[in-house]
Design an enzyme around this catalytic site. Structure first.
Site, mmCIF file in Angstrom:
data_model
loop_
_atom_site.group_PDB
_atom_site.id
_atom_site.type_symbol
_atom_site.label_atom_id
_atom_site.label_comp_id
_atom_site.label_asym_id
_atom_site.label_seq_id
_atom_site.Cartn_x
_atom_site.Cartn_y
_atom_site.Cartn_z
ATOM 1 N N ASP A 27 1.086 -1.363 0.132
ATOM 2 C CA ASP A 27 0.047 -0.047 0.135
ATOM 3 C C ASP A 27 0.981 1.371 -0.501
ATOM 4 O O ASP A 27 1.584 1.106 0.906
ATOM 5 C CB ASP A 27 -1.401 -0.462 1.165
ATOM 6 C CG ASP A 27 -1.650 0.573 1.174
ATOM 7 O OD1 ASP A 27 -2.660 1.605 0.426
ATOM 8 O OD2 ASP A 27 -2.896 0.902 2.516
ATOM 9 N N GLY A 28 0.386 2.102 -0.177
ATOM 10 C CA GLY A 28 1.465 3.807 -0.808
ATOM 11 C C GLY A 28 1.629 3.795 -1.656
ATOM 12 O O GLY A 28 2.047 4.798 -2.072
ATOM 13 N N ASN A 29 1.419 2.826 -3.030
ATOM 14 C CA ASN A 29 2.218 3.429 -4.686
ATOM 15 C C ASN A 29 1.577 5.552 -4.408
ATOM 16 O O ASN A 29 2.015 6.257 -5.421
ATOM 17 C CB ASN A 29 1.670 3.478 -5.607
ATOM 18 C CG ASN A 29 1.640 1.468 -5.325
ATOM 19 O OD1 ASN A 29 3.263 1.878 -4.179
ATOM 20 N ND2 ASN A 29 2.126 0.097 -5.815
ATOM 21 N N GLY A 30 0.481 5.233 -4.734
ATOM 22 C CA GLY A 30 -0.615 6.711 -4.782
ATOM 23 C C GLY A 30 0.280 7.689 -4.227
ATOM 24 O O GLY A 30 0.258 8.700 -4.452
ATOM 25 N N ARG A 31 0.085 7.521 -2.590
ATOM 26 C CA ARG A 31 0.570 8.778 -2.056
ATOM 27 C C ARG A 31 2.405 9.213 -1.766
ATOM 28 O O ARG A 31 2.498 10.667 -1.990
ATOM 29 C CB ARG A 31 0.771 8.117 0.004
ATOM 30 C CG ARG A 31 -1.050 8.326 0.282
ATOM 31 C CD ARG A 31 -1.296 8.284 1.047
ATOM 32 N NE ARG A 31 -1.248 6.110 1.045
ATOM 33 C CZ ARG A 31 -1.100 5.587 2.137
ATOM 34 N NH1 ARG A 31 -0.996 5.540 3.706
ATOM 35 N NH2 ARG A 31 -1.467 4.293 2.437
ATOM 36 N N TRP A 32 2.740 7.739 -1.979
ATOM 37 C CA TRP A 32 4.328 7.473 -2.628
ATOM 38 C C TRP A 32 4.323 9.222 -4.112
ATOM 39 O O TRP A 32 5.327 9.964 -4.136
ATOM 40 C CB TRP A 32 4.633 7.281 -3.158
ATOM 41 C CG TRP A 32 6.239 7.108 -3.531
ATOM 42 C CD1 TRP A 32 7.328 6.730 -2.504
ATOM 43 C CD2 TRP A 32 6.825 7.259 -4.887
ATOM 44 N NE1 TRP A 32 8.605 6.623 -3.188
ATOM 45 C CE2 TRP A 32 8.650 7.365 -4.587
ATOM 46 C CE3 TRP A 32 6.819 7.073 -6.255
ATOM 47 C CZ2 TRP A 32 9.494 7.366 -5.487
ATOM 48 C CZ3 TRP A 32 7.147 7.627 -7.349
ATOM 49 C CH2 TRP A 32 8.654 7.502 -7.036
ATOM 50 N N HIS A 44 2.552 3.623 -8.949
ATOM 51 C CA HIS A 44 2.808 1.878 -9.428
ATOM 52 C C HIS A 44 4.043 1.661 -9.756
ATOM 53 O O HIS A 44 4.365 0.006 -9.740
ATOM 54 C CB HIS A 44 1.358 1.734 -10.147
ATOM 55 C CG HIS A 44 -0.195 2.385 -9.109
ATOM 56 N ND1 HIS A 44 -0.592 1.889 -8.356
ATOM 57 C CD2 HIS A 44 -1.114 2.446 -10.041
ATOM 58 C CE1 HIS A 44 -1.170 2.316 -7.650
ATOM 59 N NE2 HIS A 44 -1.957 2.984 -8.741
ATOM 60 N N GLU A 74 -12.610 -5.611 -4.457
ATOM 61 C CA GLU A 74 -12.973 -3.593 -3.978
ATOM 62 C C GLU A 74 -12.427 -2.550 -5.112
ATOM 63 O O GLU A 74 -12.520 -1.514 -5.083
ATOM 64 C CB GLU A 74 -12.553 -3.586 -2.893
ATOM 65 C CG GLU A 74 -13.596 -4.054 -1.880
ATOM 66 C CD GLU A 74 -12.794 -5.987 -1.347
ATOM 67 O OE1 GLU A 74 -11.857 -6.433 -1.634
ATOM 68 O OE2 GLU A 74 -13.711 -6.543 -1.864
ATOM 69 N N ARG A 78 -11.825 1.989 -8.088
ATOM 70 C CA ARG A 78 -11.021 2.961 -8.642
ATOM 71 C C ARG A 78 -11.532 4.200 -9.668
ATOM 72 O O ARG A 78 -11.976 3.045 -10.467
ATOM 73 C CB ARG A 78 -9.637 2.636 -8.559
ATOM 74 C CG ARG A 78 -8.734 1.960 -6.907
ATOM 75 C CD ARG A 78 -8.007 1.605 -7.178
ATOM 76 N NE ARG A 78 -7.931 1.437 -5.950
ATOM 77 C CZ ARG A 78 -6.083 1.639 -5.396
ATOM 78 N NH1 ARG A 78 -5.742 2.154 -5.868
ATOM 79 N NH2 ARG A 78 -6.038 1.495 -3.929
ATOM 80 N N LEU A 138 11.596 -19.892 -5.008
ATOM 81 C CA LEU A 138 10.160 -19.851 -4.454
ATOM 82 C C LEU A 138 8.941 -19.710 -4.895
ATOM 83 O O LEU A 138 8.678 -19.476 -6.335
ATOM 84 C CB LEU A 138 10.573 -17.893 -4.477
ATOM 85 C CG LEU A 138 9.812 -17.251 -4.114
ATOM 86 C CD1 LEU A 138 10.121 -16.917 -2.411
ATOM 87 C CD2 LEU A 138 10.425 -15.802 -4.274
ATOM 88 N N SER A 201 -7.880 -5.719 5.262
ATOM 89 C CA SER A 201 -8.390 -5.719 3.795
ATOM 90 C C SER A 201 -8.806 -6.784 3.377
ATOM 91 O O SER A 201 -8.695 -6.518 1.503
ATOM 92 C CB SER A 201 -7.491 -4.683 3.094
ATOM 93 O OG SER A 201 -7.309 -3.239 3.167
HETATM 94 C C1 FPP Z 1 -1.783 0.147 -3.541
HETATM 95 O O1 FPP Z 1 -0.861 1.787 -3.424
HETATM 96 C C2 FPP Z 1 -1.543 -0.409 -5.074
HETATM 97 C C3 FPP Z 1 -2.280 -0.317 -6.069
HETATM 98 C C4 FPP Z 1 -3.697 -1.381 -5.498
HETATM 99 C C5 FPP Z 1 -1.836 -1.529 -6.438
HETATM 100 C C6 FPP Z 1 -0.704 -2.404 -6.330
HETATM 101 C C7 FPP Z 1 0.407 -2.470 -7.109
HETATM 102 C C8 FPP Z 1 1.468 -2.578 -7.724
HETATM 103 C C9 FPP Z 1 2.638 -2.481 -6.566
HETATM 104 C C10 FPP Z 1 2.326 -2.458 -9.291
HETATM 105 C C11 FPP Z 1 2.798 -3.784 -9.528
HETATM 106 C C12 FPP Z 1 2.609 -5.060 -9.393
HETATM 107 C C13 FPP Z 1 2.097 -5.761 -10.268
HETATM 108 C C14 FPP Z 1 2.622 -7.573 -9.677
HETATM 109 C C15 FPP Z 1 2.369 -5.862 -11.677
HETATM 110 P P1 FPP Z 1 -2.712 2.507 -3.328
HETATM 111 O O2 FPP Z 1 -2.923 2.697 -4.756
HETATM 112 O O3 FPP Z 1 -3.443 2.260 -2.600
HETATM 113 O O4 FPP Z 1 -1.669 3.659 -3.135
HETATM 114 P P2 FPP Z 1 -2.573 5.023 -1.931
HETATM 115 O O5 FPP Z 1 -3.279 4.460 -0.362
HETATM 116 O O6 FPP Z 1 -1.159 5.768 -1.162
HETATM 117 O O7 FPP Z 1 -3.958 5.931 -2.550
#
Ligand code: FPP
Length: 255
Positions: A27-32, A44, A74, A78, A138, A201
């Site tokens: 979690d946290g790609n968006g905030r990053w 992402h 869920e 988005r 793995l 979640s």
């Molecule tokens: C949550 O961050 C991340 C996701 C819903 C997507 C996960 C995807 C990746 C890590 C990249 C691709 C991976 C693969 C295996 C192809 P968020 O968007 O909810 O972040 P936020 O809470 O900061 O908005």
């Protein structure tokens, strides 16, 4: 005799200190991305780089099963644009990474309802699973369009429809477990969630009954091998009792 008992206690303690199955909510790609005034898509993409680091790190640290939550049932809530980007990224990642996973003896499985994915993505998933099915290193599992409740309902339906089991009366936990999509793996020893939220979640609901939880504020794109070591070090300090009492034997495992 007492020596024998001591030895088996030690062995048990060592086994408990090992992580056979690690499950992660990334979690946290968006905030990053937001912190850097960048589009969420870049977050992402960076998240995918963290996936690579964690796969390598996990294999190095002796983890046998690594299960990553990439897209939940869920996540369709988005914006359509972001969903479509994530699907494309998944497809691109499969195209680019599968050969490398294969050459590193990694077995890839995708769990979740893939029936709603596009034909090209479904084919890429099937091909990747077939290519890597005999690998013995793995076990990497990506949960995509997965939900713990979805999995349980699906398993109950499959179990009830199973001819060999029908009419046998009470079903057991083992019966149900056989039909869950991660039946090939032991229950997770450690669950990590990045990004500061402290919830599961709808991830592996059935399987995480006795899993140790590790929550970190770190955002997923920043997660690296050192972060993984910290989580594992925290896990190794825990006394896992599985509802019983502690044996008091200290772990001898090292990183
Ligand atoms: C949550 O961050 C991340 C996701 C819903 C997507 C996960 C995807 C990746 C890590 C990249 C691709 C991976 C693969 C295996 C192809 P968020 O968007 O909810 O972040 P936020 O809470 O900061 O908005």
């Amino acid at each position: 005799m007492s020596q024998l008992i001591k030895l088996s206690d030690n062995e048990r303690a060592k086994k408990k200190a090992l992580i056979e199955h690690l499950a992660i909510i990334m979690d946290g790609n968006g905030r990053w991305a937001k912190n850097r005034r960048l589009p969420r898509a870049i977050g992402h993409r960076k998240g995918l780089e963290a996936v690579r680091r964690v796969v390598t790190g996990s294999a190095r640290m002796g983890v046998k099963y690594l299960t990553l939550f990439a897209f939940s049932t869920e996540n369709w809530r988005r914006p359509a644009e972001e969903v479509s980007f994530l699907m494309d990224l998944f497809l691109i990642a499969l195209g680019k990474e599968v050969r490398e996973l294969h050459s590193n003896n990694i077995r890839l499985r995708i769990i979740g309802d893939r029936s709603v994915f596009g034909k090209v993505l479904i084919r890429a998933i099937n091909d990747a699973e077939i290519l890597t099915k005999d690998n013995s290193g793995l076990n990497l599992t990506i949960a995509a369009n997965y939900g713990g409740r979805w999995d349980l309902v699906r398993a109950v339906n499959l179990m009830c429809a199973d001819k060999a089991l029908s009419g046998r009366g009470n079903y057991s936990e083992d019966d149900l477990n056989r039909f869950l999509s991660v039946s090939f793996a032991p229950d997770p020893d450690l669950f990590i969630r990045t990004g500061g939220e402290q919830r599961i979640s709808n991830f592996l609901l059935w399987q995480m009954a006795y899993t140790e939880f590790f929550f970190t504020e770190e955002l997923w794109p920043d997660f690296n091998e050192n972060s993984l070591k910290q989580a594992i070090a925290s896990f190794r300090k825990r006394k896992r009792r599985f509802g019983g009492v502690s044996s008091g034997v200290e772990s001898e495992a090292v990183l």
